[in-house]
Design an enzyme around this catalytic site. Sequence first.
Site, PDB file in Angstrom:
ATOM      1  N   GLY D  64       0.785  -1.220   0.000  1.00 20.35           N
ATOM      2  CA  GLY D  64       0.000   0.000   0.000  1.00 20.35           C
ATOM      3  C   GLY D  64       0.817   1.270   0.000  1.00 20.35           C
ATOM      4  O   GLY D  64       0.373   2.300   0.483  1.00 20.35           O
ATOM      5  N   CYS D  65       2.035   1.225  -0.524  1.00 16.51           N
ATOM      6  CA  CYS D  65       2.792   2.459  -0.686  1.00 16.51           C
ATOM      7  C   CYS D  65       2.895   2.768  -2.179  1.00 16.51           C
ATOM      8  O   CYS D  65       2.988   1.858  -3.004  1.00 16.51           O
ATOM      9  CB  CYS D  65       4.201   2.312  -0.117  1.00 16.51           C
ATOM     10  N   VAL D  66       2.886   4.037  -2.523  1.00 16.65           N
ATOM     11  CA  VAL D  66       3.072   4.417  -3.920  1.00 16.65           C
ATOM     12  C   VAL D  66       4.486   4.043  -4.349  1.00 16.65           C
ATOM     13  O   VAL D  66       4.719   3.527  -5.430  1.00 16.65           O
ATOM     14  CB  VAL D  66       2.823   5.923  -4.108  1.00 16.65           C
ATOM     15  N   SER D  67       5.445   4.288  -3.454  1.00 19.10           N
ATOM     16  CA  SER D  67       6.817   3.876  -3.741  1.00 19.10           C
ATOM     17  C   SER D  67       7.016   2.443  -3.243  1.00 19.10           C
ATOM     18  O   SER D  67       6.198   1.913  -2.515  1.00 19.10           O
ATOM     19  CB  SER D  67       7.795   4.817  -3.042  1.00 19.10           C
TER      20      SER D  67
END
Lengths: 431, 431, 250, 250
Positions: D64-67
């Site tokens: 659930g992280c963009v990165s």
Amino acid sequence: ASSRQVEQSSRGTLTAEEVLGFRDEFPILDQSVYGDKPLVYLDNAATSQKPRRVLRAMEEYYEEYNSNVHRGVHALSAKATDRYEQARDKVAAFVGAGSSRDVVFTRNASEAINLVAYTWGLDNLGEGDEVVLTVAEHHSNIVPWQMLSQRNKFDVKFAGLDPKTQSLDLDGLRNLITPKTKLVSFGHVSNVLGSVNPVEEIVAAARQGAHPDCKILLDACQSVPHMPTSFPDLGVDFAVCSGHKMCAPTGIGFLWGKPEVLEAMPPFMGGGEMIQDVYQTHSTFAKPPGKFEAGTPAICEAIGLGEACDYLAEIGMGRVEEFEHEIGAYMYRELVEKIEGIEIYGPSPDQAPRAALAAFNVEGLHATDVSMILDQYGIAVRSGHHCTQPLHQYLGINASARASLYLYNTKEEVDQFVSKLSETIEFFRGG
Amino acid sequence: ASSRQVEQSSRGTLTAEEVLGFRDEFPILDQSVYGDKPLVYLDNAATSQKPRRVLRAMEEYYEEYNSNVHRGVHALSAKATDRYEQARDKVAAFVGAGSSRDVVFTRNASEAINLVAYTWGLDNLGEGDEVVLTVAEHHSNIVPWQMLSQRNKFDVKFAGLDPKTQSLDLDGLRNLITPKTKLVSFGHVSNVLGSVNPVEEIVAAARQGAHPDCKILLDACQSVPHMPTSFPDLGVDFAVCSGHKMCAPTGIGFLWGKPEVLEAMPPFMGGGEMIQDVYQTHSTFAKPPGKFEAGTPAICEAIGLGEACDYLAEIGMGRVEEFEHEIGAYMYRELVEKIEGIEIYGPSPDQAPRAALAAFNVEGLHATDVSMILDQYGIAVRSGHHCTQPLHQYLGINASARASLYLYNTKEEVDQFVSKLSETIEFFRGG
Amino acid sequence: GALLRLRTQAAQASTSMPAPLKGLIAAFSAVPDPMLRYKQLLHFAEKLEPLSAEHHTPENKVEGCVSQVWVRGTLQGDGTVAFEAESDSQLTKGLAALLVRGLSGATPDAITALDPSFFEDLGLQQSLTPSRNNGFLNMLLKMQKIAQGLGEGGEGVDPNLPMSQKIEQLLRKEFEPSSLEIHDDSASHAGHRPESAGGGTHFRVEIVSESFEGMNTIKRHKAVYAVLAEQMEPAGTIHALSLSTKTPSD
Amino acid sequence: GALLRLRTQAAQASTSMPAPLKGLIAAFSAVPDPMLRYKQLLHFAEKLEPLSAEHHTPENKVEGCVSQVWVRGTLQGDGTVAFEAESDSQLTKGLAALLVRGLSGATPDAITALDPSFFEDLGLQQSLTPSRNNGFLNMLLKMQKIAQGLGEGGEGVDPNLPMSQKIEQLLRKEFEPSSLEIHDDSASHAGHRPESAGGGTHFRVEIVSESFEGMNTIKRHKAVYAVLAEQMEPAGTIHALSLSTKTPSD
């Protein structure tokens, strides 16, 4: 000041002065229709009015931090995400949810029921299975199961009413529940009969007699706005609510579900927000509640709903319930005493506690005619089948008129309604 | 005054003064973030801001005539119904619909696509059929078809990009269309590439080469807010839009469909409003658009959308398009000239007209890092995959940053953005 | 939308409003008090000739009213229309009576061209927005549809005929079939479509005609659909058509 | 919701905040300008020991992280946890470095009890709302989960084991099976669940044990699920379990 207010208002019976005070928060109530007829709004079971603070919270959203949620890192987006998720916290707290993750925002209660039908239902209801409803259900708790039953070939059965009280025939319902029963879905409070269904008994009957995988869905549209409610304590698997009936804006409602049940469900609509990762060949999905919220959500509306929960919680739902119980019984008795030939559907207040509404017919008059002339006097009641045609068929009528109260209605308004109803009847009979 | 205003504004290029005048209508734009950083809102492709008159129309609804629609006979309900249906008329007029009945209100464009998937799609797409999308689609135009393809066992194919222009490979798309093709679904304007798809050519290709029953769906989320659009003239069967990207509130969007196609579709969600008659054994359904609007609709939000259509129509969509074309090209050129190591995705403004947005990466920096520091300077841009992961995979990147403009953005804001982007890069490189 | 177009379409024709209707509107708007106007509706309702029960049919029913309403129109020898109506709601019946009085004796063209906005002049403080509980508008639209059908009598088919006979007339005229069979299968769909119980919604048509020569099946079907377009939902009652289209040489 | 409960749960324990973390917070909040704090994060990122590529596994990935972010924790001889981390975003890597510095050397209990609200004291002007792009919160929650697993080491199973071995240990301990077969079917589900490609999501378990005596199938399954509850989604990685539960006499 605000916390003192909470404390003051959290105990004791609502006084007439307090109710008058509430009205200041609802600017819409202070108006006349057709020139000079002061509005008496008695259509609250269809939709409630909204207090200023809810409107202010929404205005603030658009004027200060409107932004799309969840994906953005910039300041407005972060604030909008915060407030949107805080609104979920507030809703969760209001219905006793163990976690905000158990609350899925939908457009309205109808969508919440359809969500369950198109996910859990589509996968779990099949040939040989049975769904048990009651004859008093709102169309939104009938049609989704009917439509699905045609696709998946299961049976839908309806519990009837006890003829003595015109409330649910609990024994009849118990008899319908068998190991084939995979879903029991019913309204907490009937929007026509005003009767309060015995959730505990129904849940117990289902847990004992139904299939071990049987799910229980509670349509709480007419209960949550009017009484303290804790979904986990009621023992159901799903519960649905509409915001617009509880001082919140249109365009927002919610589904509550047991976490393990929501976890196991496939997604409903596909699109932004509900995914984990998307590839050309396949996708993976987010965890609940995100999994069920495709596309840009009704952000401002959710924030408005959160504010409405705060508003109601500060007044105290126990006090709202007590007040409505009393004014509802007052309206019932006044109608019975003063209106000849009236039939009010559902139990009398002497038989069982009932919601502050009265669906009725007057002998020889069509409900629509009654409500049309009442409207000319400034009295807003609804007429028709109130989205409960099977109930009306069961009662042997085509339509009924319905007056429904909320926390801002006064006894004087009830008196005005009863008096104008007399004049309306005179209008037709004197004809 | 209002009609004169229309006349004045309906011709001629938007002047810088007019754009500054628009800003007065958007109170949210006049604020600072993090204490003293004037907000530069460049996240309009995610959501637009709302003019005062839209907020006023919604306030008026709640303060004067909030009521449930369609079923009530009393004064408030009649007024709410009038305004709700007038809003449908306004939306219909805005997109050139032949009749308001061809416009179905939904929560957002994602729901509109899912509606088509769960009704027309569920019944008409099956084994051996093919759905043709483009690799640049928003997740909302991919996931519903993927999910359905798993249930109904058809194939989903993706048209790629022309490497020279990074816009749709039209010949590649044509090659994908065969008599097996039952649906072609694509975005009008890419929310990442900024490219405008040649709808006429795609429609012609589908009508010639696809199955005779092939339907064409247009995702118009990024076109309708920014240019004049007439769905019937485009020759598609369905088109979808989100209100919140076109000056309207959250919680509202719409599906437009050819009347005969909507007529033939089974209902989507079951519940109040979408029925004709309900019996215990079965139900009959209303005609479109009611058939597809289950439960209490987002009444206030629809009215807000209608007002937003009026607002945009009075400015003149042709003028909006021209203005955005110019300021978008300005931003593109400034970025290319002044930012070393920048890559902007999609065609250059010299190759093709493009939307007023730029999705980009700067060599050696993560898009999220870039947007996080820009945010500290008050510049609101978005970073991530913008709900287009397959496109990002196709481009060989994980994420991009995106600045997107609307009618209220000024050249000064673009300059500010470009200048702060330089500082941001300096922040990381100067490390 | 629908209403807007109705208004535009009818705008030019508003001068030709039937005289009885003009008189009624004048009389109504002269009544100073809305309640008295409603009282007037009640009187109208009382005086309306009852519509005999045999005509309380699905074909005559006005759809989308909270109350039950039936309307029937017949073409008179002089080319004008005579209307009858019935309702279980007194006020709706009063409105029906007003329309029966106001429109009977007018020509189909005059009725079809009528702009519904005259309703506002009655001073009944009700809305004209298309909606399922707008009894007045739904009645008027039904009467206009009946009038249109009667007006097209020469060109098309008699709207009072059962659907199967309408289909037969239209197909015989267009295709001069060497063989034509029409089966009404509606009853078998009544389980999921109660409106099919009365017939007229589902048909199986077997037609043999030389005019299909040189056409593939899709084109033949299209030709049949084109002829029956006016009889299909939503304009007509046909919901589904199962076709067998052959040439004598097939 | 989730966050509120986290806070309440951790409120009492906030005095026990690991000393290195306390020091880092103090240092950060002493920096007067937010941009300088971000600069500080960049320095942290530069100095973070790289996490070797073999540990860039789905198990270690922060969801659930963009990165992209990976975190790994190991239990040291002294009962404390040592963390490592990696990210493709510099600022996220800086936050990861801050957490690695601040939490390494603390006991599992101290880490688990940590109240995430200390993040606000860093002065980075970022939100703590649970959200898919809240890299900080998602990293911290991941580290707390790792710590919790390591802390339960004695009671449960080694969290670094492959899932099939975890299942085996847990089932052997509880049911003392006379026969136990565990098949990882995850790969066959990778088509619709790419996270299954790495294994650990779909299992077929065939177990024979005397302890099932007198239980019907439903009860046997329930007993197995109870033992594996912590390994099921969302706490663990098991998405689906296909069971065969028999007694030696079956």
